[in-house]
Scaffold this motif. Structure first.
Motif, PDB file in Angstrom:
ATOM      1  N   PRO A 129      17.718  22.954  14.755  1.00 52.30           N
ATOM      2  CA  PRO A 129      16.494  23.478  15.383  1.00 52.30           C
ATOM      3  C   PRO A 129      16.730  24.926  15.778  1.00 52.30           C
ATOM      4  O   PRO A 129      17.176  25.223  16.878  1.00 52.30           O
ATOM      5  CB  PRO A 129      16.329  22.572  16.610  1.00 52.30           C
ATOM      6  N   GLN A 130      16.454  25.833  14.875  1.00 51.44           N
ATOM      7  CA  GLN A 130      16.785  27.236  15.121  1.00 51.44           C
ATOM      8  C   GLN A 130      16.159  27.742  16.413  1.00 51.44           C
ATOM      9  O   GLN A 130      15.029  27.416  16.735  1.00 51.44           O
ATOM     10  CB  GLN A 130      16.303  28.114  13.963  1.00 51.44           C
ATOM     11  N   GLY A 131      16.929  28.549  17.095  1.00 48.28           N
ATOM     12  CA  GLY A 131      16.432  29.129  18.325  1.00 48.28           C
ATOM     13  C   GLY A 131      17.419  28.920  19.443  1.00 48.28           C
ATOM     14  O   GLY A 131      18.151  27.938  19.482  1.00 48.28           O
ATOM     15  N   GLY A 132      17.445  29.864  20.345  1.00 46.60           N
ATOM     16  CA  GLY A 132      18.305  29.769  21.501  1.00 46.60           C
ATOM     17  C   GLY A 132      17.501  30.074  22.749  1.00 46.60           C
ATOM     18  O   GLY A 132      16.275  29.939  22.775  1.00 46.60           O
ATOM     19  N   HIS A 133      18.178  30.485  23.757  1.00 48.41           N
ATOM     20  CA  HIS A 133      17.491  30.739  25.015  1.00 48.41           C
ATOM     21  C   HIS A 133      16.490  31.889  24.850  1.00 48.41           C
ATOM     22  O   HIS A 133      16.870  33.027  24.545  1.00 48.41           O
ATOM     23  CB  HIS A 133      18.513  31.076  26.102  1.00 48.41           C
ATOM     24  N   ASP A 134      15.210  31.555  25.033  1.00 52.58           N
ATOM     25  CA  ASP A 134      14.107  32.523  24.929  1.00 52.58           C
ATOM     26  C   ASP A 134      13.933  33.082  23.523  1.00 52.58           C
ATOM     27  O   ASP A 134      13.259  34.102  23.332  1.00 52.58           O
ATOM     28  CB  ASP A 134      14.291  33.683  25.926  1.00 52.58           C
ATOM     29  N   TRP A 135      14.541  32.446  22.537  1.00 53.13           N
ATOM     30  CA  TRP A 135      14.324  32.848  21.142  1.00 53.13           C
ATOM     31  C   TRP A 135      13.800  31.637  20.393  1.00 53.13           C
ATOM     32  O   TRP A 135      14.442  30.606  20.355  1.00 53.13           O
ATOM     33  CB  TRP A 135      15.613  33.354  20.490  1.00 53.13           C
ATOM     34  N   LEU A 136      12.636  31.782  19.799  1.00 55.77           N
ATOM     35  CA  LEU A 136      12.008  30.656  19.126  1.00 55.77           C
ATOM     36  C   LEU A 136      12.261  30.736  17.630  1.00 55.77           C
ATOM     37  O   LEU A 136      12.410  31.813  17.061  1.00 55.77           O
ATOM     38  CB  LEU A 136      10.501  30.655  19.387  1.00 55.77           C
ATOM     39  N   GLY A 137      12.275  29.581  17.001  1.00 59.12           N
ATOM     40  CA  GLY A 137      12.454  29.548  15.554  1.00 59.12           C
ATOM     41  C   GLY A 137      12.004  28.226  14.989  1.00 59.12           C
ATOM     42  O   GLY A 137      11.948  27.208  15.689  1.00 59.12           O
ATOM     43  N   LYS A 138      11.648  28.226  13.718  1.00 55.18           N
ATOM     44  CA  LYS A 138      11.318  26.984  13.032  1.00 55.18           C
ATOM     45  C   LYS A 138      12.610  26.216  12.739  1.00 55.18           C
ATOM     46  O   LYS A 138      13.631  26.823  12.395  1.00 55.18           O
ATOM     47  CB  LYS A 138      10.607  27.288  11.710  1.00 55.18           C
ATOM     48  N   PRO A 139      12.594  24.905  12.851  1.00 58.35           N
ATOM     49  CA  PRO A 139      13.786  24.136  12.467  1.00 58.35           C
ATOM     50  C   PRO A 139      14.063  24.280  10.973  1.00 58.35           C
ATOM     51  O   PRO A 139      13.148  24.493  10.171  1.00 58.35           O
ATOM     52  CB  PRO A 139      13.421  22.702  12.837  1.00 58.35           C
ATOM     53  N   THR A 140      15.328  24.163  10.608  1.00 52.26           N
ATOM     54  CA  THR A 140      15.732  24.288   9.209  1.00 52.26           C
ATOM     55  C   THR A 140      16.445  23.025   8.758  1.00 52.26           C
ATOM     56  O   THR A 140      17.000  22.277   9.576  1.00 52.26           O
ATOM     57  CB  THR A 140      16.680  25.480   8.991  1.00 52.26           C
ATOM     58  N   ILE A 141      16.438  22.808   7.469  1.00 55.46           N
ATOM     59  CA  ILE A 141      17.205  21.718   6.878  1.00 55.46           C
ATOM     60  C   ILE A 141      17.935  22.259   5.652  1.00 55.46           C
ATOM     61  O   ILE A 141      17.375  23.030   4.870  1.00 55.46           O
ATOM     62  CB  ILE A 141      16.321  20.510   6.512  1.00 55.46           C
ATOM     63  N   THR A 142      19.186  21.898   5.530  1.00 57.78           N
ATOM     64  CA  THR A 142      19.991  22.234   4.361  1.00 57.78           C
ATOM     65  C   THR A 142      20.244  20.943   3.607  1.00 57.78           C
ATOM     66  O   THR A 142      20.939  20.045   4.102  1.00 57.78           O
ATOM     67  CB  THR A 142      21.328  22.872   4.767  1.00 57.78           C
ATOM     68  N   LEU A 143      19.660  20.819   2.417  1.00 55.58           N
ATOM     69  CA  LEU A 143      19.771  19.610   1.612  1.00 55.58           C
ATOM     70  C   LEU A 143      20.907  19.763   0.612  1.00 55.58           C
ATOM     71  O   LEU A 143      20.948  20.723  -0.163  1.00 55.58           O
ATOM     72  CB  LEU A 143      18.462  19.343   0.868  1.00 55.58           C
ATOM     73  N   PRO A 159       6.052  23.363  15.347  1.00 56.13           N
ATOM     74  CA  PRO A 159       5.915  24.670  15.997  1.00 56.13           C
ATOM     75  C   PRO A 159       7.251  25.376  16.117  1.00 56.13           C
ATOM     76  O   PRO A 159       8.307  24.779  15.921  1.00 56.13           O
ATOM     77  CB  PRO A 159       5.380  24.293  17.384  1.00 56.13           C
ATOM     78  N   GLN A 160       7.190  26.652  16.407  1.00 57.30           N
ATOM     79  CA  GLN A 160       8.414  27.352  16.743  1.00 57.30           C
ATOM     80  C   GLN A 160       8.895  26.857  18.102  1.00 57.30           C
ATOM     81  O   GLN A 160       8.097  26.665  19.021  1.00 57.30           O
ATOM     82  CB  GLN A 160       8.186  28.860  16.777  1.00 57.30           C
ATOM     83  N   VAL A 161      10.210  26.641  18.195  1.00 54.08           N
ATOM     84  CA  VAL A 161      10.731  25.971  19.386  1.00 54.08           C
ATOM     85  C   VAL A 161      12.005  26.665  19.855  1.00 54.08           C
ATOM     86  O   VAL A 161      12.600  27.473  19.148  1.00 54.08           O
ATOM     87  CB  VAL A 161      11.035  24.483  19.079  1.00 54.08           C
TER      88      VAL A 161
END
Length: 641
Positions: A358-372, A388-390
């Motif tokens: 779930p990309q993103g850290g403190h106060d930084w939002l990002g879309k989750p990613t998946i590596t298949l 949503p961006q989280v």
């Protein structure tokens, strides 16, 4: 007159008398060296009977008389009525040369020097040549001839027996093992003696170790049968491949607690020269990424600044020593930002490990990613775009809707908690938390008009009550009770396979806003992580927790919640867990685990990384320490670290 007559008669008689007749006997030996004859020459009066004796020399025997005598007796008589010549005939002694053969082959005999004449004349020199058949080898002479020289001469001076020893050619059978297992070798048909005699038929049985499986034979055998037979008619090399297949379709909680290795990631990254070794612990993924049966590591630094970070694959050399593999897809090196937790699972049903962050850290939002993961180190890296961006604090996976695939839950400590429901091919549909968890609303209105509690700090999914359905553990509400009226402490929502959870079908373990009687005035602020397992082996799963203390900014706190029955629990921290309050920990969270790390059959409470090398970091890294480790002794936990 009478006297005259007598005189004349005497004269007549005297005049009529003759000299005696003498005859010569000549005796010779044939051959002259064959012996002697006695007498060799002598005169006899006519009519005498002469006796002649033949005496053979060494290595000769008397054979017969010829000339004026006959017969085969060494002594003979000759009547001397004339000159006589006799010949004593001698011949070389003859000896048998017996040649035996051990094995398969023949021996040729070549007379190098005849004795004069198998039996061979005494003194004959015979050259013996051992001639092996086909897949046989001459080894040695035995008996009256020894050694391994071939050909070799033998002098016949008596009866002799020689054995030529042949053995089957021997060839090495080399077994190479890929993976973990052994190969047993059973001789089915002996070639006549590892090296094996030529012609030996060997049955090879692949015996995998532990959870490894036999895959195939290659080299001088190409087969997937087990056991398999091979005929040794030359040097052979056989390679057997074992493979360990991991079940990546388990919930992320189970993967972390039961299957993923317990590596000291800080020590590994330090040995490889990584400078941010303290920041990889929550952003690492453990799986067999190159498909050789050994656990590798995919890491990213956790930098919390929204900038894309590098992804690295650390490949296991099969002895838990690692090297950086730079041959993985380049898009993984540039397209991701860090996350607070990384999970592994098979999300598209191909049996290979996929990685969700779930990309993103403190106060930084990002879309989750998946590596298949694909074949041959091919990977598909993509954003999971339906949510949503989280900025999630935790993420977990499990089969929420009981359709055989892994779904996702994001605990985001904000208004965007929710689920990503999998269609089985890693295509996800976003569901707000209130769409899956029924009959509660905490008064907060989501952007889509749904209502629910403000947010959860932590979550896990596993089958807590062992009924075959995934249960959802939520806790650690981010805000205080003025904002959150839904969940007041860690709560288990019991799954029923319907794809829905109900607040009315739940169990709250404790109220994390209350002061517990063993906390010396402190109250729990946030429950960060949960681990589930049957600690005391009573058939019910117990729970351990890792939390912050509200009144001690640097304090962390571990709890043991024992099951007292199905879906009933009791806090036994004060009785079972020594030194449950740790101060001055600092650094990123390292997730808590219940697993047997020392092989004694009892569960340990440990952190997701051993972190044993953290104690050696610079002193300005305030609070670093050895990771926690308590071992269950059958009645309580004993402190190891």
């Amino acid at each position: 007159m009478k006297k005259l007559f007598s005189f004349l008669l005497i004269v007549v008689l005297i005049s009529c008398s003759k000299d005696p007749v003498i005859y010569t006997l000549t005796a010779t030996a044939n051959p002259s060296e064959g012996g002697s004859v006695s007498p060799s020459s002598q005169q006899y009066d006519s009519g005498d009977v002469a006796t002649v004796t033949a005496t053979p020399s060494a290595e000769y025997v008397f054979q017969s008389w010829s000339g004026s005598a006959s017969g085969s007796s060494p002594s003979t008589t000759v009547t001397m009525d004339s000159d006589k010549a006799v010949v004593a005939n001698f011949v070389k002694k003859k000896y048998a040369l017996t040649v035996n053969v051990e094995g398969e082959g023949s021996v040729t005999e070549k007379v190098i020097k005849a004795g004069l004449a198998t039996d061979y004349n005494s003194g004959t020199v015979v050259e013996l040549t051992a001639v092996p058949e086909g897949e046989w080898l001459f080894v040695e002479w035995k008996g009256d001839l020894t050694g391994s020289e071939n050909p070799k001469e033998i002098t016949i001076d008596k009866a002799k027996t020689v054995t030529a020893v042949f053995v089957k050619k021997q060839y090495p059978l080399t077994i190479e093992i890929e993976g973990e297992g052994t190969v047993t070798e059973e001789v089915i048909k002996q070639g006549l003696a590892t090296d094996y005699n030529s012609g030996t038929i060997v049955e090879l049985t692949a015996v995998p170790t532990g959870d490894w499986e036999f895959v195939e034979w290659t080299g001088d055998i190409t087969s997937t049968e087990n056991p398999v037979q091979i005929t040794i008619d030359g040097p052979k090399t056989v390679k057997v491949r074992f493979m360990r297949y991991f079940n990546y379709k388990v919930p992320s909680h189970d993967w972390e607690n039961l299957y993923a290795p317990w590596f000291d990631l800080a020590k590994i990254t330090d040995s490889l020269g990584f400078t941010k070794k303290d920041s990889y612990n929550t952003n690492s993924a453990y799986a067999d990424f190159n498909f050789d049966g050994y656990m590798d590591i995919m890491i990213q630094p956790n930098v919390n600044d929204g900038v894309p970070v590098e992804t690295f694959f650390l490949i296991n050399d099969k002895e838990n020593k690692f090297s950086v593999d730079t041959n993985f897809p380049i898009e993984l090196q540039t397209s991701a930002i860090s996350s607070r937790k990384t999970i592994v699972g098979d999300f598209n049903g191909d049996g290979k490990p996929d990685v969700v962050r779930p990309q993103g850290g403190h106060d930084w939002l990002g879309k989750p990613t998946i590596t298949l993961s694909g074949k041959d180190k091919s990977f598909i890296f993509k954003l999971i775009g339906d949510g949503p961006q989280v900025q999630p604090h935790t993420i977990c996976s499990g089969d929420i809707d009981n359709d055989g695939d892994l779904d996702l839950f994001f605990a985001q400590a904000g208004e965007q908690d929710g689920f990503l429901i999998n269609d089985g091919s890693a295509n996800f549909t976003w569901k707000w938390i209130s769409e899956i968890i029924q009959d509660f609303d905490g008064g907060y209105k989501y952007p889509n008009g749904k209502f629910g509690a403000y947010g959860f700090w932590s979550s896990e999914m596993t089958d807590v009550d062992k009924d075959g359905y995934i249960d959802l553990i939520l806790g650690g509400s981010y805000k205080d009770m003025d904002y959150d009226s839904g969940f007041y402490g860690p709560t288990i929502l019991w799954g029923d396979g319907s794809g829905q959870f109900y607040k009315s079908n739940s169990t709250t373990l404790f109220n994390d806003r209350d002061e517990l009687n063993y906390l010396d005035g402190d109250r729990i602020s946030l429950s960060h992580d949960y681990s589930v397992g049957d600690i005391n082996k009573d058939g019910y799963n117990d729970i351990v927790l890792y939390s912050d203390l509200r009144n001690d900014q640097n304090g962390v706190f571990y709890q043991v919640i024992l099951a007292t029955g199905k879906r009933t629990f009791e806090d036994k921290t004060n009785e079972l867990l020594p030194d449950f309050h740790r101060t001055g920990t600092g650094g990123n969270h390292v997730w808590i685990l219940l697993r047997d790390i020392d092989g004694d059959g009892e569960l340990n409470i440990v952190e997701g990384e051993p972190m044993l090398s953290i104690q050696d970091t610079p002193t300005n890294q305030t609070g670093w320490r050895k990771s926690v480790n308590w071992n269950w002794n059958g009645s309580s936990f004993e402190k190891i670290n």
